[in-house]
Design an enzyme around this catalytic site. Structure first.
Site, mmCIF file in Angstrom:
data_model
loop_
_atom_site.group_PDB
_atom_site.id
_atom_site.type_symbol
_atom_site.label_atom_id
_atom_site.label_comp_id
_atom_site.label_asym_id
_atom_site.label_seq_id
_atom_site.Cartn_x
_atom_site.Cartn_y
_atom_site.Cartn_z
ATOM 1 N N ASP A 36 -41.298 -34.354 -44.489
ATOM 2 C CA ASP A 36 -42.470 -35.148 -44.896
ATOM 3 C C ASP A 36 -42.867 -34.813 -46.328
ATOM 4 O OD1 ASP A 36 -45.269 -36.292 -44.881
ATOM 5 O OD2 ASP A 36 -44.824 -36.511 -42.754
ATOM 6 N N VAL A 60 -38.750 -39.914 -49.217
ATOM 7 C CA VAL A 60 -37.646 -40.834 -48.884
ATOM 8 C C VAL A 60 -37.344 -41.839 -49.996
ATOM 9 C CG1 VAL A 60 -37.939 -40.660 -46.373
ATOM 10 C CG2 VAL A 60 -39.089 -42.500 -47.621
ATOM 11 N N ASN A 86 -39.024 -42.310 -39.366
ATOM 12 C CA ASN A 86 -40.382 -42.727 -38.998
ATOM 13 C C ASN A 86 -41.333 -42.890 -40.192
ATOM 14 O OD1 ASN A 86 -42.849 -42.626 -37.005
ATOM 15 N ND2 ASN A 86 -43.177 -40.901 -38.399
ATOM 16 N N TYR A 152 -45.594 -55.807 -45.750
ATOM 17 C CA TYR A 152 -45.337 -54.814 -44.685
ATOM 18 C C TYR A 152 -44.533 -55.455 -43.559
ATOM 19 C CZ TYR A 152 -46.316 -51.379 -40.980
ATOM 20 O OH TYR A 152 -46.200 -50.457 -39.954
ATOM 21 N N PRO A 182 -43.676 -50.087 -32.279
ATOM 22 C CA PRO A 182 -45.043 -49.895 -31.766
ATOM 23 C C PRO A 182 -45.904 -51.132 -32.045
ATOM 24 C CG PRO A 182 -44.351 -48.075 -33.207
ATOM 25 C CD PRO A 182 -43.378 -49.201 -33.407
ATOM 26 N N ASP A 186 -53.473 -45.659 -32.770
ATOM 27 C CA ASP A 186 -54.601 -44.939 -33.376
ATOM 28 C C ASP A 186 -54.095 -43.700 -34.122
ATOM 29 O OD1 ASP A 186 -57.052 -44.084 -34.107
ATOM 30 O OD2 ASP A 186 -57.862 -43.905 -32.073
HETATM 31 P P1 NAD Z 1 -49.096 -42.210 -40.671
HETATM 32 O O1 NAD Z 1 -49.490 -42.843 -41.958
HETATM 33 O O2 NAD Z 1 -50.154 -41.627 -39.825
HETATM 34 O O3 NAD Z 1 -47.954 -41.118 -40.942
HETATM 35 C C1 NAD Z 1 -46.889 -41.412 -41.796
HETATM 36 C C2 NAD Z 1 -46.255 -40.127 -42.290
HETATM 37 O O4 NAD Z 1 -45.215 -40.500 -43.214
HETATM 38 C C3 NAD Z 1 -47.221 -39.226 -43.053
HETATM 39 O O5 NAD Z 1 -47.114 -37.893 -42.587
HETATM 40 C C4 NAD Z 1 -46.772 -39.344 -44.509
HETATM 41 O O6 NAD Z 1 -46.995 -38.172 -45.283
HETATM 42 C C5 NAD Z 1 -45.277 -39.640 -44.345
HETATM 43 N N1 NAD Z 1 -44.715 -40.287 -45.523
HETATM 44 C C6 NAD Z 1 -45.236 -41.324 -46.221
HETATM 45 N N2 NAD Z 1 -44.477 -41.597 -47.283
HETATM 46 C C7 NAD Z 1 -43.423 -40.737 -47.258
HETATM 47 C C8 NAD Z 1 -42.303 -40.529 -48.087
HETATM 48 N N3 NAD Z 1 -42.119 -41.245 -49.208
HETATM 49 N N4 NAD Z 1 -41.413 -39.570 -47.767
HETATM 50 C C9 NAD Z 1 -41.613 -38.805 -46.655
HETATM 51 N N5 NAD Z 1 -42.676 -38.941 -45.823
HETATM 52 C C10 NAD Z 1 -43.574 -39.900 -46.133
HETATM 53 O O7 NAD Z 1 -48.275 -43.337 -39.867
HETATM 54 P P2 NAD Z 1 -48.166 -43.634 -38.287
HETATM 55 O O8 NAD Z 1 -49.242 -44.578 -37.921
HETATM 56 O O9 NAD Z 1 -47.970 -42.383 -37.527
HETATM 57 O O10 NAD Z 1 -46.822 -44.492 -38.294
HETATM 58 C C11 NAD Z 1 -45.555 -43.926 -38.021
HETATM 59 C C12 NAD Z 1 -44.530 -45.039 -37.988
HETATM 60 O O11 NAD Z 1 -44.888 -46.013 -37.001
HETATM 61 C C13 NAD Z 1 -44.400 -45.816 -39.300
HETATM 62 O O12 NAD Z 1 -43.059 -46.216 -39.480
HETATM 63 C C14 NAD Z 1 -45.277 -47.033 -39.072
HETATM 64 O O13 NAD Z 1 -44.917 -48.118 -39.891
HETATM 65 C C15 NAD Z 1 -44.984 -47.294 -37.612
HETATM 66 N N6 NAD Z 1 -46.015 -48.091 -36.934
HETATM 67 C C16 NAD Z 1 -47.306 -47.651 -36.896
HETATM 68 C C17 NAD Z 1 -48.255 -48.444 -36.242
HETATM 69 C C18 NAD Z 1 -49.707 -48.062 -36.152
HETATM 70 O O14 NAD Z 1 -50.490 -48.883 -35.670
HETATM 71 N N7 NAD Z 1 -50.114 -46.855 -36.565
HETATM 72 C C19 NAD Z 1 -47.879 -49.658 -35.647
HETATM 73 C C20 NAD Z 1 -46.554 -50.051 -35.713
HETATM 74 C C21 NAD Z 1 -45.624 -49.256 -36.356
#
Ligand code: NAD
Length: 256
Positions: A36, A60, A86, A152, A182, A186
């Protein structure tokens, strides 16, 4: 324990859905690299989980950072059996206001970053010759467009497409590539989403989040923990014959 002695990388594993998957993988017997940008959060999680998880710095968007992360995991853990791709970022706005900067950033993290992390890990898995499991985190946003969320949604539709193409190419190496989509979850990301909807739809803070939660057929928003069962299943031998699929884990929001 379904992942005993496996080595896994979870990108974006320091918080949200990724952190829940890290915790569950450790409980299932895996050693997990929390890869991360947010190193302090990753290190705190690793410390809480004891010797079975360690934090690795990863951006990434930079291929050199991806390779350095892969090399470090190899050195520390000997091999890589599982990748959970992720990490992602969110932004939104009316089509007429989308900037090139926002477009490039979302595609750099969510799509290009995901692809080149998959490529770097797949090279290691092919070199080892023991196959592997790769899970790409998509979204219901990749299943259909949304008026204020063009970029997005497009990044996540690309994730579903890449899961299909890479899954079809890599299965000859016994690498299963599958995805999880997903719905609304939350996590800290949804705090950002809610604030942006409040701005663009002129709503009070928290209202959009409440409404999307109420609309889920299951009756509530997803929690990070709701996604860990699918992440374990797709990483286990139970999923050996599942190839290039994206599984909706969304409380019934989407049919496909
Ligand atoms: P979040 O924002 O809570 O966590 C994302 C993590 O990714 C963070 O720890 C951040 O530091 C890390 N990150 C961001 N940019 C980065 C980079 N350049 N290199 C390395 N790490 C990086 O997100 P979340 O809600 O836990 O989502 C996780 C996954 O699920 C994502 O792919 C998101 O698109 C997907 N998703 C989330 C939801 C939702 O409602 N929360 C819904 C559908 C899909």
């Amino acid at each position: 324990m379904k992942l005993k002695d496996k080595v896994a990388i979870v990108t974006g594993g320091a918080r949200g859905i990724g952190a829940a998957i890290v915790e569950r993988y450790v409980a299932e017997g895996a050693t997990v690299a929390i890869a991360d940008l947010a190193m302090p959060d990753g290190e705190a999680l690793a410390q809480r989980l004891g010797g079975k998880a360690f934090a690795v710095s990863l951006d990434v968007t930079k291929l050199a950072s991806i390779q350095a992360m892969v090399d470090l995991v190899k050195t520390r853990a000997g091999r890589i059996d599982i990748l959970v791709n992720n990490a992602a970022v969110f932004d939104m706005g009316p089509v007429l206001e989308v900037t090139e900067k926002s477009w490039d950033f979302l595609f750099a993290v969510n799509t290009k970053g995901l692809f080149f992390t998959l490529q770097a890990v797949a090279k290691e898995m092919v070199a080892k010759g023991q196959g592997g499991k790769i899970i790409n985190m998509a979204s219901q946003a990749g299943r259909r467009g949304e008026a204020l969320v063009a970029t997005y949604c497009a990044t996540k539709a690309a994730v579903i497409s890449l899961t299909q193409s890479t899954g079809l190419d890599l299965i000859k190496h016994k690498i299963n590539v599958n995805g999880i989509a997903p719905g609304v979850v939350d996590t800290p990301m949804w705090e950002e989403v809610d604030a942006l909807f409040a701005k663009y739809e002129k709503r009070p803070l928290g209202e959009k989040k409440r409404l999307v939660g109420e609309a889920v057929p299951y009756g509530r928003m997803g929690l990070p923990e709701d996604h860990t069962g699918a992440a374990v299943f797709l990483a286990s031998t139970d999923a050996d014959y599942i190839v290039a699929q994206t599984l909706n884990v969304d409380g019934g929001n989407w049919m496909s």
